[in-house]
Write an enzyme that holds these catalytic residues in place. Structure first.
Site, mmCIF file in Angstrom:
data_model
loop_
_atom_site.group_PDB
_atom_site.id
_atom_site.type_symbol
_atom_site.label_atom_id
_atom_site.label_comp_id
_atom_site.label_asym_id
_atom_site.label_seq_id
_atom_site.Cartn_x
_atom_site.Cartn_y
_atom_site.Cartn_z
ATOM 1 N N PHE A 48 81.941 -3.213 -10.841
ATOM 2 C CA PHE A 48 82.704 -3.758 -9.715
ATOM 3 C C PHE A 48 83.651 -4.886 -10.098
ATOM 4 C CE2 PHE A 48 80.557 -0.864 -7.265
ATOM 5 C CZ PHE A 48 81.194 -0.814 -6.044
ATOM 6 N N ASN A 82 85.947 -0.699 -10.148
ATOM 7 C CA ASN A 82 85.793 -0.282 -8.754
ATOM 8 C C ASN A 82 85.874 -1.534 -7.869
ATOM 9 O OD1 ASN A 82 84.810 0.434 -6.239
ATOM 10 N ND2 ASN A 82 83.111 1.674 -7.022
ATOM 11 N N HIS A 131 88.952 7.771 -4.449
ATOM 12 C CA HIS A 131 88.364 6.472 -4.770
ATOM 13 C C HIS A 131 87.531 6.600 -6.055
ATOM 14 C CE1 HIS A 131 86.170 2.783 -4.625
ATOM 15 N NE2 HIS A 131 85.015 3.438 -4.551
ATOM 16 N N CYS A 169 82.788 0.906 -0.106
ATOM 17 C CA CYS A 169 83.875 1.639 -0.777
ATOM 18 C C CYS A 169 84.689 2.506 0.173
ATOM 19 C CB CYS A 169 83.318 2.489 -1.897
ATOM 20 S SG CYS A 169 82.570 1.499 -3.182
HETATM 21 C C1 LIG Z 1 79.282 4.840 -15.763
HETATM 22 C C2 LIG Z 1 77.884 5.316 -15.381
HETATM 23 C C3 LIG Z 1 77.156 4.174 -14.657
HETATM 24 C C4 LIG Z 1 77.115 5.643 -16.673
HETATM 25 O O1 LIG Z 1 77.747 6.739 -17.331
HETATM 26 P P1 LIG Z 1 76.913 8.066 -17.659
HETATM 27 O O2 LIG Z 1 77.864 9.087 -18.160
HETATM 28 O O3 LIG Z 1 76.072 8.464 -16.503
HETATM 29 O O4 LIG Z 1 76.061 7.581 -18.899
HETATM 30 P P2 LIG Z 1 74.512 7.686 -19.166
HETATM 31 O O5 LIG Z 1 73.894 8.900 -18.527
HETATM 32 O O6 LIG Z 1 74.340 7.546 -20.654
HETATM 33 O O7 LIG Z 1 73.940 6.392 -18.433
HETATM 34 C C5 LIG Z 1 73.932 5.143 -19.079
HETATM 35 C C6 LIG Z 1 72.730 4.411 -18.533
HETATM 36 O O8 LIG Z 1 73.002 4.057 -17.165
HETATM 37 C C7 LIG Z 1 71.884 4.435 -16.369
HETATM 38 N N1 LIG Z 1 72.351 4.679 -15.010
HETATM 39 C C8 LIG Z 1 73.307 5.497 -14.599
HETATM 40 N N2 LIG Z 1 73.472 5.389 -13.264
HETATM 41 C C9 LIG Z 1 72.596 4.467 -12.852
HETATM 42 C C10 LIG Z 1 72.289 3.895 -11.581
HETATM 43 N N3 LIG Z 1 72.935 4.247 -10.481
HETATM 44 N N4 LIG Z 1 71.327 2.930 -11.520
HETATM 45 C C11 LIG Z 1 70.673 2.535 -12.658
HETATM 46 N N5 LIG Z 1 70.938 3.045 -13.879
HETATM 47 C C12 LIG Z 1 71.876 3.995 -13.977
HETATM 48 C C13 LIG Z 1 71.344 5.691 -17.043
HETATM 49 O O9 LIG Z 1 70.011 5.931 -16.643
HETATM 50 C C14 LIG Z 1 71.476 5.289 -18.499
HETATM 51 O O10 LIG Z 1 70.399 4.452 -18.858
HETATM 52 P P3 LIG Z 1 69.831 4.479 -20.368
HETATM 53 O O11 LIG Z 1 69.223 5.838 -20.559
HETATM 54 O O12 LIG Z 1 68.846 3.372 -20.432
HETATM 55 O O13 LIG Z 1 70.995 4.274 -21.276
HETATM 56 C C15 LIG Z 1 77.992 6.585 -14.505
HETATM 57 O O14 LIG Z 1 76.676 7.078 -14.286
HETATM 58 C C16 LIG Z 1 78.679 6.385 -13.189
HETATM 59 O O15 LIG Z 1 79.906 6.293 -13.122
HETATM 60 N N6 LIG Z 1 77.891 6.355 -12.121
HETATM 61 C C17 LIG Z 1 78.434 6.244 -10.743
HETATM 62 C C18 LIG Z 1 78.186 4.876 -10.232
HETATM 63 C C19 LIG Z 1 78.198 4.892 -8.742
HETATM 64 O O16 LIG Z 1 77.333 5.488 -8.106
HETATM 65 N N7 LIG Z 1 79.224 4.232 -8.113
HETATM 66 C C20 LIG Z 1 79.431 4.253 -6.667
HETATM 67 C C21 LIG Z 1 78.642 3.365 -5.922
HETATM 68 S S1 LIG Z 1 78.662 1.788 -6.550
HETATM 69 C C22 LIG Z 1 78.026 0.732 -5.394
HETATM 70 O O17 LIG Z 1 77.652 1.164 -4.366
HETATM 71 C C23 LIG Z 1 78.008 -0.669 -5.736
HETATM 72 C C24 LIG Z 1 78.003 -1.610 -4.775
HETATM 73 C C25 LIG Z 1 78.390 -2.968 -5.130
HETATM 74 C C26 LIG Z 1 79.293 -3.621 -4.352
HETATM 75 C C27 LIG Z 1 79.709 -4.892 -4.676
HETATM 76 C C28 LIG Z 1 79.241 -5.538 -5.778
HETATM 77 O O18 LIG Z 1 79.657 -6.788 -6.082
HETATM 78 C C29 LIG Z 1 78.330 -4.886 -6.580
HETATM 79 C C30 LIG Z 1 77.933 -3.602 -6.257
#
Ligand SMILES: CC(C)(COP(=O)(O)OP(=O)(O)OC[C@H]1O[C@@H](n2cnc3c(N)ncnc32)[C@H](O)[C@@H]1OP(=O)(O)O)[C@@H](O)C(=O)NCCC(=O)NCCSC(=O)/C=C/c1ccc(O)cc1
Length: 447
Positions: A218, A341, A308, A170
């Protein structure tokens, strides 16, 4: 013949060929594949495509992630036709790296070409006036690489200086712009084409708890930005000047984001801590950058922002930590909503949207002189920070040409002598029976 690098080295004469003033973004182009995937149907689409409907809990989690992602739609090259043609892509027991690399090494430069043609048309000068090309992608590992293919597709001058940045994730677009600034300011009349293109096909995999967020956020896209410094020619118009660009590594965060080439494409890991790590470090990173240009106490709301959009939670955390007014991240949220993203490419879309907002009369929030561009990349190192302005001059040239100050070399401990190499090599590979080939190797070694 890719990559003949030439450097003139002198030891006493000063020979500066600096540009006048800071580098500026002169044109921006973007492009996406035709295939659109809507976020509210993505869980059904993805679990159907990968024949994983039985993983109901994981599918429900994907639905929750999509619902909270701040994304409405994404553009994704991979579709069911491609899966039908190459079923090994969703069979984790079959190697699929080769076919993925095969596809992306054609499609990535093509997508970049679409974006670059738009940027070149806006710039108004012939493509042959491009002097440097920097290509950033995580979606390719073959040579001739994407930079050379793009140069051929665009008909760039054979003397164009090419650089490829690989696996910066990114932060790739931000890092490429930082390099473009340095090249443009240090080489009078240089015009640098920054191209970024990403296809998630190289990372695509079946549903897995640890990767579900990556697959939910993504998308695919390409961005092209032309950078140059003064003197500008008539048809050139600076959109953003780049006064200072820096990169900061957050210590001990190597675990947070990573990518690794495997037999089934590029594997990635993404820690749930990423939004918190950014929140905890962003203020200090920005303060360090601003202090280096003499601004000890910046008011974050007096700036415009090109951030970003790594994920909705990342934007929320930056907004909360810096107490930004909601309109400040409007361009980032718009791009996240419309495209997802797209890794290093995304920053070109954000800058493109931001300049359109700035061009709209009466949009008070976007008419500020100073702004910040931010991107975050893997190994969590790589918070690339670039302060962007549109009027102030700030040259930071060294005096005289660069010099080689020291040289170090190294080799592994194991020595292989050329006169015994044929025996060594054909023994090692259990190929002693290939006597003719072994004799040929002996002749080659001898000569
Ligand atoms: C939209 C999200 C993912 C969820 O929204 P939230 O407000 O946190 O909502 P929740 O707290 O209700 O979370 C929903 C669920 O997602 C889970 N979760 C929340 N982040 C996580 C987590 N990183 N892991 C695995 N479970 C999670 C969280 O535990 C929860 O699980 P559950 O309780 O079972 O509903 C939000 O956390 C968010 O924007 N996170 C930032 C994501 C992030 O770090 N992005 C930057 C780096 S991305 C990256 O490096 C990717 C590389 C890539 C490159 C190329 C590709 O082709 C593919 C991938």
């Amino acid at each position: 013949m890719p990559g003949a690098a030439a450097a003139a080295v002198v030891d006493s004469r000063l020979c500066t060929q600096h540009a006048e003033g800071p580098a500026a973004v002169l044109a921006i182009g973007t492009a996406n594949p035709a295939n659109i995937v809507y976020q509210d149907g993505f869980a059904d689409y993805y679990f159907g495509l990968t024949k994983s409907e039985h993983l109901t809990e994981l599918k429900d989690k994907m639905k929750r992630i999509c619902h909270r992602s701040g994304i409405e739609k994404r553009y994704i090259h991979l579709d069911d036709k491609l899966i039908r043609e190459h079923p090994e892509i969703i069979d984790k027991h079959m190697p699929s790296l080769e076919i993925r690399v095969d596809i992306v090494s054609t499609e990535v430069p093509k997508l970049a070409e679409s974006a670059a043609r738009k940027a070149i048309a806006e710039w108004g000068r012939p493509a042959t006036d491009i002097t440097h090309l920097i290509f950033s992608t995580y979606s390719g590992c073959s040579a001739p690489s994407a930079d050379l293919k793009l140069a051929s597709l665009l008909g760039l001058n054979p003397s164009v200086s090419r650089t490829i940045l690989s696996l910066h994730g990114c932060s790739g677009g931000g890092r490429a712009l930082q390099l473009a600034k340095e090249l443009a300011e240090n080489n009078r009349d240089a015009r640098v084409l920054v191209a970024c293109a990403e296809l998630t096909l190289i990372c695509f995999s079946n549903p897995d708890e640890s990767k579900i967020v990556g697959h939910g956020l993504f998308g695919d896209g390409a961005g092209a930005i032309i950078v140059g410094a003064g003197p500008l020619v008539d048809e050139e118009r600076p959109l953003f000047e780049m006064v200072l660009a820096s990169q900061t590594t957050i210590p001990s965060t190597e675990h947070a984001l990573g990518m690794q080439t495997t037999a089934s494409g590029i594997d990635f890991h993404l820690s749930i801590q990423v939004p918190t790590l950014i929140k905890d470090n962003i203020r200090q990173c920005l303060l360090n950058t601003f202090r280096s240009v003499g601004n000890m106490d910046p008011n974050w709301n007096d700036l415009f922002w090109a951030v970003h959009p790594g994920g909705r939670a990342i934007l929320d955390n930056i907004e909360g930590e810096l107490q930004l007014q909601p309109a400040k991240l409007a361009a980032s949220r718009y791009v996240l909503n419309e495209y997802g993203n797209m890794s290093g490419t995304t920053i070109a879309f954000v800058l493109d949207d931001l300049r359109r907002r700035r061009e709209k009369e009466g949009d008070q929030h976007q008419q500020l002189e100073w702004g910040v561009m931010l991107a975050f990349g893997p190994a969590m190192p790589g918070t690339a920070t670039a302060a962007v302005v549109d009027s102030r001059l700030c040259t930071q040239h060294a005096e005289g040409p660069a010099a080689v100050l020291a040289i170090g070399i190294a080799n592994p401990a194991n020595i292989v002598y050329q006169d015994g190499f044929a025996d060594y090599y054909f023994g090692l590979t259990k190929s002693e029976h290939l006597t003719e080939l072994k004799d040929k190797m002996k002749r080659i070694c001898h000569r």
